[in-house]
Design an enzyme around this catalytic site. Sequence first.
Site, PDB file in Angstrom:
ATOM      1  N   ARG A   1     -15.446 117.422  93.182  1.00 41.19           N
ATOM      2  CA  ARG A   1     -15.018 115.947  93.692  1.00 41.19           C
ATOM      3  C   ARG A   1     -13.578 115.767  93.461  1.00 41.19           C
ATOM      4  NH1 ARG A   1     -19.569 111.348  91.854  1.00 41.19           N
ATOM      5  NH2 ARG A   1     -21.160 112.529  92.779  1.00 41.19           N
TER       6      ARG A   1
ATOM      7  N   ARG B   1     -14.303 112.025  83.898  1.00 42.90           N
ATOM      8  CA  ARG B   1     -14.011 112.340  85.131  1.00 42.90           C
ATOM      9  C   ARG B   1     -13.301 113.610  85.516  1.00 42.90           C
ATOM     10  NH1 ARG B   1     -14.756 108.037  88.611  1.00 42.90           N
ATOM     11  NH2 ARG B   1     -14.326 106.624  86.922  1.00 42.90           N
TER      12      ARG B   1
ATOM     13  N   GLU C   1     -21.423 104.682  83.033  1.00 44.33           N
ATOM     14  CA  GLU C   1     -22.264 105.076  83.919  1.00 44.33           C
ATOM     15  C   GLU C   1     -22.597 106.390  83.625  1.00 44.33           C
ATOM     16  OE1 GLU C   1     -22.558 106.660  88.573  1.00 44.33           O
ATOM     17  OE2 GLU C   1     -20.950 105.051  88.142  1.00 44.33           O
TER      18      GLU C   1
ATOM     19  N   SER D   1     -26.779 107.088  88.987  1.00 48.87           N
ATOM     20  CA  SER D   1     -26.956 106.150  89.914  1.00 48.87           C
ATOM     21  C   SER D   1     -28.170 106.390  90.738  1.00 48.87           C
ATOM     22  CB  SER D   1     -25.703 105.966  90.923  1.00 48.87           C
ATOM     23  OG  SER D   1     -24.511 105.452  90.147  1.00 48.87           O
TER      24      SER D   1
ATOM     25  N   ARG E   1     -21.285 113.899  81.304  1.00 52.24           N
ATOM     26  CA  ARG E   1     -21.204 112.442  80.800  1.00 52.24           C
ATOM     27  C   ARG E   1     -22.535 112.595  79.498  1.00 52.24           C
ATOM     28  NH1 ARG E   1     -19.260 107.884  84.568  1.00 52.24           N
ATOM     29  NH2 ARG E   1     -17.435 109.183  85.591  1.00 52.24           N
TER      30      ARG E   1
END
Length: 425
Positions: free
Chosen positions: A261, A276, A348, A351, A390
Site C-alpha cells: 500500500r 503502518r 485496529e 476489519s 500488527r
Amino acid sequence: MHDIRLIRDDPAAFDAAMKKRGVAPAADALVALDRRRREAATGAQTAQARRNEASKAIGAAKAKKDEDTAAALMAEVAALKQRLPELEAEEAQAGNELDALLTALPNIPAADVPEGADEEDNALVHERGTWPSFSFTPREHDAIGPALGLDFETGVAIAGARFTLVRGDAARLQRALGQFMLDRLTREHGYEEVAPPLMVRDEAVFGTGQLPKFAEDLFRTTDGRWLIPTAEVSLTNIVREKILSHDVLPLRFAALTPCFRSEAGAAGRDTRGYIRQHQFEKVEMVSIVAPEESEDEHERMTRCAEGVLDALGLAYRRMKLCTGDMGFTAARTYDLEVWLPGQQRYREISSCSTCTDFQARRMNARYRPEGEKTTRFVHTLNGSGLAVGRTLVAVLENYQREDGSVTVPEVLRPYLGGLDALGAR
C-alpha cells in the site's frame, strides 16, 4: 456498484443513503442518464426494425414495378442507415457516463450502521479479554523490537521510509503468527487455503472497488499490473464473470500474503515503528455467499478473527464503524482493535466487512438459485484474520518482560520449536 433499477424506483431513498455517507444527491443525474440511454436504445431498436421491414418492402415494390414506392423506401432505408450509428453512439455515451457516475459512488450503508463523520463516531459493540499488568512501565514495540530483529534503520536504507527489515527472533515470530492464523482458519473454520497472485490486472482491482477512485493508494508495476493492497482482491476475483451453482455456496477462502500500500492518505501518521508499512503480511478471509446468508456470515467471519485474538490471549474490542469511517465498498464494517499497553491505547488489527452485492455487480459474479432459470448476484465479504505485523506488535507489547525478552504465547510455541520466550539469554 449500484442497481440503476432500484435508484429509478426510489431515487429519494438512494439520495438519503448517500447523504449518510457524505455524498451529494446523485439520483436525478443517474435517472436522467439512464433515461437517455434507454431512449437511445429503444430508438435504435425501432430504427433497425423499420430498416429491416423497409428493406423487404423494397423487393416487393420492385416486383410490382412500383418504382415510386421503391424509391421512397430506399430513401427511408438510407436515412435510417445514417441515423442508426448516431443512436448507437448516443446509447454508448450515455451508458459510459452512467457507469462512470455509478462506479464513483460508495455502497449503501446497512440500516444499523451509525451515522457519523469519522472514527470518533464509531460504536463500541463489546470488549473481550483482560489488559496485562506489569511491575514495570511497559515499552512500545519500537523500543522492544530492535533487540529481537526489527531493524527499522536497515529497512529504510534498503527501500526507503515505511519499510522494515525483519530478522532473527522477530522474523521467526512473524512467521509463526502467520502460520498459526492460517492453520486456525483452515482447520477449525473451514476456509480453503489459497496461494493467489500478488499482481493483478485493472479489472480485478476495479471489481473490488480500488479502481478507479483509489489508484493513488496502490503500487503499479512497469507492465501495468497492480501489486495487491490485500489478498481480498485476488480471492474475491476468483468468482469474477462466473455463474455459480447454489449448492457450492458458501465459498470461503483464506490466504497469507504480502500486501502493498502506498499509504497516500497517511502522511505523518505512524511514521515510527511497524504499524503502518508499505509492505506487510496479512491473513485474509473472503466469503462468497447467497444474499440470505450474508448477515450470518458477517458475524461468523468476525468471530473467526476474534477467535485468533482469544487464542493469543490478547485483549481487544469490537467497533461498528460509522458511515463516515467505512470503506468505499462496505455496507457494514466491524473493526477489531487490540490493546497495546506500551501505547496505552487500542489499535485496529482487523476489519471485517460485508459488501452485499456491490462488488459482485462490478465483477458480474452471479449464482443460479436452485430450481430457478434466472441468476442473481452473490454477496461478498472480506476480513483480516489478522494483520500479521500488527499482531506481532501486539505480542511484543503484551508479552514483554522487564529484561527485554518476550514470552511466547502458548499457542505459538509449537511453531517455534517449543520455545517459551524470545530474546531470553
